[in-house]
Design a protein around this motif. Structure first.
Motif, short mmCIF file in Angstrom:
data_model
loop_
_atom_site.label_atom_id
_atom_site.label_comp_id
_atom_site.label_asym_id
_atom_site.label_seq_id
_atom_site.Cartn_x
_atom_site.Cartn_y
_atom_site.Cartn_z
N ALA A 153 3.12 19.72 -5.83
CA ALA A 153 3.21 20.54 -7.04
C ALA A 153 2.32 20.00 -8.15
N THR A 154 2.27 18.67 -8.28
CA THR A 154 1.47 18.06 -9.34
C THR A 154 -0.02 18.21 -9.07
N VAL A 155 -0.43 18.06 -7.80
CA VAL A 155 -1.84 18.27 -7.44
C VAL A 155 -2.27 19.68 -7.83
N ALA A 156 -1.43 20.66 -7.51
CA ALA A 156 -1.76 22.05 -7.85
C ALA A 156 -1.87 22.24 -9.37
N ALA A 205 -5.64 14.30 -9.75
CA ALA A 205 -5.11 14.98 -8.55
C ALA A 205 -5.33 14.14 -7.30
N GLU A 206 -6.47 13.43 -7.22
CA GLU A 206 -6.75 12.57 -6.06
C GLU A 206 -5.71 11.46 -5.95
N TYR A 207 -5.38 10.85 -7.08
CA TYR A 207 -4.40 9.77 -7.08
C TYR A 207 -3.01 10.28 -6.70
N VAL A 208 -2.66 11.47 -7.19
CA VAL A 208 -1.36 12.04 -6.85
C VAL A 208 -1.29 12.35 -5.35
N ALA A 209 -2.37 12.89 -4.81
CA ALA A 209 -2.39 13.21 -3.38
C ALA A 209 -2.19 11.95 -2.53
N LYS A 210 -2.80 10.84 -2.95
CA LYS A 210 -2.61 9.58 -2.23
C LYS A 210 -1.15 9.15 -2.29
N ALA A 211 -0.52 9.34 -3.44
CA ALA A 211 0.89 8.98 -3.59
C ALA A 211 1.75 9.70 -2.56
N GLY A 212 1.50 11.00 -2.39
CA GLY A 212 2.29 11.79 -1.44
C GLY A 212 2.06 11.39 0.00
N ARG A 213 0.88 10.89 0.30
CA ARG A 213 0.59 10.51 1.69
C ARG A 213 1.19 9.15 2.05
N VAL A 214 1.12 8.20 1.14
CA VAL A 214 1.63 6.87 1.47
C VAL A 214 3.13 6.76 1.30
N ASP A 215 3.72 7.66 0.49
CA ASP A 215 5.17 7.66 0.28
C ASP A 215 5.68 9.09 0.44
N PRO A 216 6.11 9.46 1.65
CA PRO A 216 6.52 10.85 1.91
C PRO A 216 7.66 11.34 1.03
N SER A 217 8.44 10.44 0.45
CA SER A 217 9.53 10.89 -0.43
C SER A 217 8.97 11.59 -1.67
N PRO A 225 0.79 -1.24 0.00
CA PRO A 225 0.00 0.00 0.00
C PRO A 225 0.82 1.28 0.00
N SER A 226 2.10 1.21 0.34
CA SER A 226 2.94 2.41 0.35
C SER A 226 3.60 2.67 -1.00
N TYR A 227 3.16 1.97 -2.04
CA TYR A 227 3.77 2.10 -3.36
C TYR A 227 3.24 3.38 -4.03
N GLY A 228 3.74 4.52 -3.63
CA GLY A 228 3.26 5.79 -4.13
C GLY A 228 3.45 5.97 -5.62
N ARG A 229 4.52 5.43 -6.17
CA ARG A 229 4.80 5.62 -7.60
C ARG A 229 3.74 4.95 -8.48
N ALA A 230 3.11 3.92 -7.96
CA ALA A 230 2.03 3.29 -8.73
C ALA A 230 0.85 4.26 -8.84
N TYR A 231 0.53 4.95 -7.74
CA TYR A 231 -0.53 5.97 -7.80
C TYR A 231 -0.17 7.07 -8.80
N LEU A 232 1.09 7.51 -8.79
CA LEU A 232 1.53 8.57 -9.69
C LEU A 232 1.34 8.17 -11.15
#
Length: 451
Positions: free
Chosen positions: A412-415, A393-405, A358-365
């Motif tokens: 920036a991408t959500v904006a 934008a929702e998917y990108v926001a999830k990426a940032g939350r599960v993978d802080p890196s 679930p912490s695979y943020g790059r998959a959300y990106l």
């Protein structure tokens, strides 16, 4: 004779009662001082309670650890060493007297960190202290700093000529696997809270705190991973790995354990060398596994045979039991489908990667990236097409939350995506309002709510 026995028994009972009463009084006063952070006043009474009645309360050891950490921070020289040794004794005493309320991994890890921080003993002594925490209670050895120190000490020993390069790789793999395990645990705790927020529900104060802790822990583990990779540095480059394994290949080509280790290291670095193919093929013949199938997939992909690569990758995914490794395989498959324009198939495998880790943020990106690329093709009207960016934008926001890196990039991408989505005036002109659902068509087939 009988009367004398009764007198002796009464004396023992009275003495025992007085002893217990004395402990109770001393402890109560010491606990009050410790609660008020008056550690200088609490220190000696707490030591007295620990020495004379260690089974009185777990709180004695907890408060004494706080007091000693405070005193260590202020002391120097021999006095500091004295307090450090006393704290180690307190940790051991807690484990001895309250084993059911104490985690070995925590205690051994705390002792090891104390030795590491204050450079107590040789490098090997300090390494062995962390190794004890890992081997005796891996489940509860979860300190990000402790995991980094465990690897750092091995690297230092290898630099000093006391360990082989393979020993460094072994501890690196061990620590990275543990970190990925903890990342999955934290992301599992965070995921339902994110989903609750996505559904428009407010988190309770307890849930908010849980989310903050999970996100901070994910941030800490990400920082440790970056530090580990920086520390490993050039040691793991193909230029070093290939000669290391090439000189032993003929002698070891039927040694499954050696082949497995060499294959894992070469695979991690995508070493496109003939040796990698020989090792992968030898391993797959002797012991078909997820690792060997994945390596053969990498080689097929490097040769431009995508169909063969996907065949091997799917075989690897079927054979793999470890969640983090399975996620990596699914991600690689998804990347292949994405690069060929098969977005729906790619999304299926990105979501499989997220399910496994679930912490695979790059998959959300990547899902968000495909949605954004498809915006002009998914909708009848300009409003519907631009609404796709809300979903991205929702998917990108999830990426940032599960993978802080990824948080800076995600923000920036959500904006940027929200800037391309319909604005307030567009929503008003469309006769819609915040919270209304918009159905996204074409291959995406999802619903997004107006923010």
């Amino acid at each position: 004779m009988k009367a004398r026995f009764i007198v002796l028994l009464s004396a023992v009972m009275l003495g025992s009662g007085a002893f217990a009463q004395d402990c109770q009084t001393t402890a109560a006063l010491a606990y009050d001082d410790a609660k008020a952070k008056n550690y200088d006043a609490a220190y000696e009474p707490l030591m007295k309670v620990k020495d004379e009645c260690p089974d009185y309360s777990l709180a004695t050891f907890q408060y004494l650890a706080m007091a000693l950490n405070y005193k260590i921070g202020k002391a120097t020289g021999d006095e500091k060493t004295k307090y450090i040794n006393e704290l180690i004794d307190v940790y051991k005493g807690r484990l001895e007297h309250y084993p059911e309320k104490t985690k070995k991994g925590d205690i051994y890890g705390d002792i090891a960190l104390l030795k590491f921080t204050h450079k107590i003993g040789s490098t090997e002594d300090r390494f062995n202290a962390f190794d004890k925490a890992y081997t005796e209670d891996k489940e509860n050895f979860t300190s990000p700093k402790g995991l980094y120190a465990y690897f750092d000490l091995m690297v230092n020993m290898q630099d000093a000529g006391e360990r082989e390069l393979q020993d460094v790789f072994d501890i690196y793999d061990r620590v990275m696997a543990k970190i990925e395990e903890e990342e999955i645990n934290e992301a599992d705790r965070l995921q339902p809270l994110i989903e609750k927020q996505d559904a428009g529900e407010d988190l309770t104060s307890k849930e908010q705190r849980a989310a903050q802790i999970a996100e901070q822990r994910l941030t800490n583990f990400n920082a440790v991973k970056n530090a580990l990779n920086a520390k490993l540095g050039a040691r793991a480059d193909c230029d070093n790995l290939v000669p290391l394994y090439e000189k032993d290949f003929e002698a070891k080509k039927e040694d499954v354990s050696w082949l497995r280790n060499a294959n894992a290291r070469l695979s991690a670095k995508d070493c496109e060398d003939p040796l990698f193919f020989k090792i992968s093929e030898a391993l797959h013949q002797l012991e078909p596994s997820a690792a060997s199938a994945y390596s053969l997939g990498q080689l097929a992909e490097a040769d431009g045979d995508r169909a063969k690569a996907l065949e091997y990758y799917n075989e690897a995914a079927d054979l793999e039991d470890d969640a983090a490794n399975k996620a990596k395989i699914y991600y690689r498959i998804a990347q292949n489908y994405k690069s060929s324009g098969s977005f729906s198939q790619a999304r299926n495998f990105y979501k499989k990667a997220i399910q496994a880790k679930p912490s695979y943020g790059r998959a959300y990106l990547n899902i968000a990236d495909m949605y954004a690329d498809s915006a002009n093709n998914c909708g009848e009207t300009s409003f519907e097409k631009r609404a796709v960016y809300w979903l991205a934008a929702e998917y990108v926001a999830k990426a940032g939350r599960v993978d802080p890196s990824l948080s800076n990039h995600a923000n920036a991408t959500v904006a940027a995506y929200n800037g391309r989505a319909p604005q307030k005036a567009d929503v008003f002109q469309e006769g819609k309002k915040s919270g209304d659902a918009i159905q996204i068509g074409c291959w995406i087939g999802e619903t997004v709510r107006i923010p």
